[in-house]
Write a protein that holds these residues in place. Sequence first.
Motif, short mmCIF file in Angstrom:
data_model
loop_
_atom_site.label_atom_id
_atom_site.label_comp_id
_atom_site.label_asym_id
_atom_site.label_seq_id
_atom_site.Cartn_x
_atom_site.Cartn_y
_atom_site.Cartn_z
N LYS A 32 52.08 43.38 0.97
CA LYS A 32 51.10 42.41 0.46
C LYS A 32 50.49 41.61 1.62
CE LYS A 32 52.83 41.76 -4.24
NZ LYS A 32 53.41 40.80 -5.21
N ILE A 33 51.37 41.19 2.55
CA ILE A 33 50.90 40.41 3.70
C ILE A 33 49.95 41.25 4.55
CG2 ILE A 33 51.60 39.33 5.87
CD1 ILE A 33 54.16 38.42 4.44
N LEU A 34 50.31 42.53 4.77
CA LEU A 34 49.46 43.42 5.56
C LEU A 34 48.11 43.63 4.88
CD1 LEU A 34 52.02 46.14 6.76
CD2 LEU A 34 50.83 44.45 8.17
N ARG A 35 48.14 43.82 3.56
CA ARG A 35 46.88 43.98 2.82
C ARG A 35 46.01 42.74 2.94
NH1 ARG A 35 49.13 46.81 -2.77
NH2 ARG A 35 49.31 48.94 -1.93
N LEU A 36 46.66 41.57 2.81
CA LEU A 36 45.93 40.31 2.94
C LEU A 36 45.32 40.16 4.33
CD1 LEU A 36 45.12 37.59 1.72
CD2 LEU A 36 47.32 36.66 2.52
N LEU A 37 46.10 40.52 5.36
CA LEU A 37 45.60 40.45 6.73
C LEU A 37 44.42 41.39 6.94
CD1 LEU A 37 48.93 40.27 8.78
CD2 LEU A 37 47.22 38.45 8.50
N ILE A 38 44.49 42.59 6.34
CA ILE A 38 43.39 43.55 6.46
C ILE A 38 42.13 43.01 5.80
CG2 ILE A 38 42.57 45.83 5.70
CD1 ILE A 38 45.47 46.83 6.06
N VAL A 39 42.30 42.41 4.60
CA VAL A 39 41.15 41.82 3.90
C VAL A 39 40.53 40.71 4.73
CG1 VAL A 39 40.46 40.46 1.88
CG2 VAL A 39 41.96 42.45 1.59
N VAL A 40 41.40 39.83 5.28
CA VAL A 40 40.91 38.72 6.12
C VAL A 40 40.19 39.25 7.35
CG1 VAL A 40 41.61 36.78 7.57
CG2 VAL A 40 42.64 37.10 5.31
N LEU A 41 40.77 40.30 7.97
CA LEU A 41 40.17 40.89 9.17
C LEU A 41 38.80 41.50 8.87
CD1 LEU A 41 40.51 41.64 12.16
CD2 LEU A 41 41.65 43.74 11.43
N VAL A 42 38.72 42.23 7.76
CA VAL A 42 37.44 42.82 7.35
C VAL A 42 36.40 41.73 7.09
CG1 VAL A 42 36.26 44.12 5.53
CG2 VAL A 42 38.43 44.95 6.44
N PHE A 43 36.84 40.66 6.42
CA PHE A 43 35.94 39.54 6.13
C PHE A 43 35.45 38.90 7.43
CE2 PHE A 43 35.37 34.94 5.54
CZ PHE A 43 34.32 34.96 4.63
N MET A 44 36.37 38.70 8.39
CA MET A 44 36.00 38.09 9.66
C MET A 44 35.02 38.97 10.45
SD MET A 44 37.36 35.14 9.84
CE MET A 44 37.13 34.78 11.58
N PHE A 46 32.92 41.16 9.13
CA PHE A 46 31.65 41.07 8.40
C PHE A 46 30.94 39.76 8.71
CE2 PHE A 46 29.28 39.65 4.64
CZ PHE A 46 28.37 40.68 4.52
N LEU A 47 31.71 38.66 8.73
CA LEU A 47 31.13 37.35 9.02
C LEU A 47 30.55 37.30 10.43
CD1 LEU A 47 30.66 34.41 8.14
CD2 LEU A 47 32.95 33.87 9.00
N CYS A 48 31.32 37.81 11.41
CA CYS A 48 30.85 37.82 12.80
C CYS A 48 29.60 38.68 12.95
CB CYS A 48 31.95 38.35 13.72
SG CYS A 48 33.35 37.20 13.91
N ALA A 49 29.61 39.84 12.29
CA ALA A 49 28.44 40.73 12.35
C ALA A 49 27.20 40.05 11.76
CB ALA A 49 28.72 42.03 11.61
N LEU A 51 26.68 36.78 11.57
CA LEU A 51 26.28 35.70 12.47
C LEU A 51 25.51 36.24 13.67
CD1 LEU A 51 29.50 33.47 12.45
CD2 LEU A 51 27.27 32.93 11.43
N VAL A 52 25.99 37.36 14.23
CA VAL A 52 25.31 37.98 15.38
C VAL A 52 23.92 38.46 14.97
CG1 VAL A 52 25.33 39.96 16.94
CG2 VAL A 52 27.41 38.64 16.58
N PHE A 53 23.84 39.10 13.80
CA PHE A 53 22.55 39.61 13.31
C PHE A 53 21.57 38.46 13.10
CE2 PHE A 53 19.73 40.58 9.72
CZ PHE A 53 19.09 41.71 10.22
N ASN A 54 22.04 37.38 12.45
CA ASN A 54 21.17 36.23 12.19
C ASN A 54 20.74 35.56 13.49
OD1 ASN A 54 21.19 36.51 9.40
ND2 ASN A 54 23.05 35.27 9.16
N TYR A 55 21.67 35.50 14.45
CA TYR A 55 21.34 34.90 15.75
C TYR A 55 20.26 35.71 16.46
CZ TYR A 55 21.73 33.83 20.71
OH TYR A 55 21.45 33.51 22.02
N LYS A 56 20.41 37.05 16.44
CA LYS A 56 19.41 37.90 17.09
C LYS A 56 18.06 37.79 16.39
CE LYS A 56 22.44 41.39 19.15
NZ LYS A 56 22.83 42.83 19.17
N GLN A 57 18.08 37.74 15.06
CA GLN A 57 16.83 37.60 14.31
C GLN A 57 16.15 36.28 14.65
OE1 GLN A 57 15.86 40.70 13.20
NE2 GLN A 57 15.23 39.71 11.32
N GLN A 58 16.95 35.21 14.69
CA GLN A 58 16.39 33.89 15.00
C GLN A 58 15.85 33.85 16.42
OE1 GLN A 58 16.04 31.51 12.63
NE2 GLN A 58 14.77 30.50 14.17
N ARG A 59 16.61 34.46 17.36
CA ARG A 59 16.16 34.49 18.75
C ARG A 59 14.87 35.28 18.89
NH1 ARG A 59 19.82 37.75 22.87
NH2 ARG A 59 18.89 39.39 21.61
#
Length: 218
Positions: A32-44, A46-49, A51-59
């Motif tokens: 369960k902990i590993l699954r939770l960590l995987i979900v959190v990692l995937v979310f992070m 996606f979030l970073c991607a 943010l990078v996309f929005n930053y490049k678009q804004q730039r």
Amino acid sequence: MKEYLEKNFVISMSDIKYQHQIGNLKSKLTIKILRLLIVVLVFMIFLCASLVFNYKQQRNLTVANNLILHLQKMSLEYNEQEKSLKNIVLKHFNLLKKVALLENYMIHNATNSRFIKKLHEIIYDQEVMDWDSLYETMNSLHNNLFNKIRENFPVLNDHDFKICCLTIAKLSNSEIGIILNNAASTIQYQKTYIRKKLNIPHQGNISDFLKERCSDNS
């Protein structure tokens, strides 16, 4: 004795069963902990991607807006009656037409992701600038200056020569960058490289140097 052994056997089996259950619970908890960590990692990720996309678009939008501001400023400086080299360059670049097209497109699309693509299409994908015609006009106004530069400085490649001509026409690095589709910082670096090619002192005036040398050789 027999009863004692049987009792201990039952207790031992109970302990083994209990330990097995504990082991199963730990395994399930770990999964369960590993699954939770995987979900959190995937979310992070996606979030970073995002943010990078929005930053490049804004730039990119910021760069595009700055480019339009430079073009609008250049169009205000353009004067059909003045026969300066700068006006000749801006006329060959079809500046007024391109600014008008951009301003019309900006009314509904200034924040659209397709805006940047359209911006470059209007500025650079239109008809190719006729450099030979521009050089010919420049030569007629400046005593064949640009032919003399070509003859006296064969070390200059075509891109170098364009930068030199636009510099003599008193265009800024930003303006030269717009016409040649380069950043102003790139033009500054290329000018430094041109000075090295021509043995001009650091920060020396390229325009004055070329005019003086070609005047001496006329």
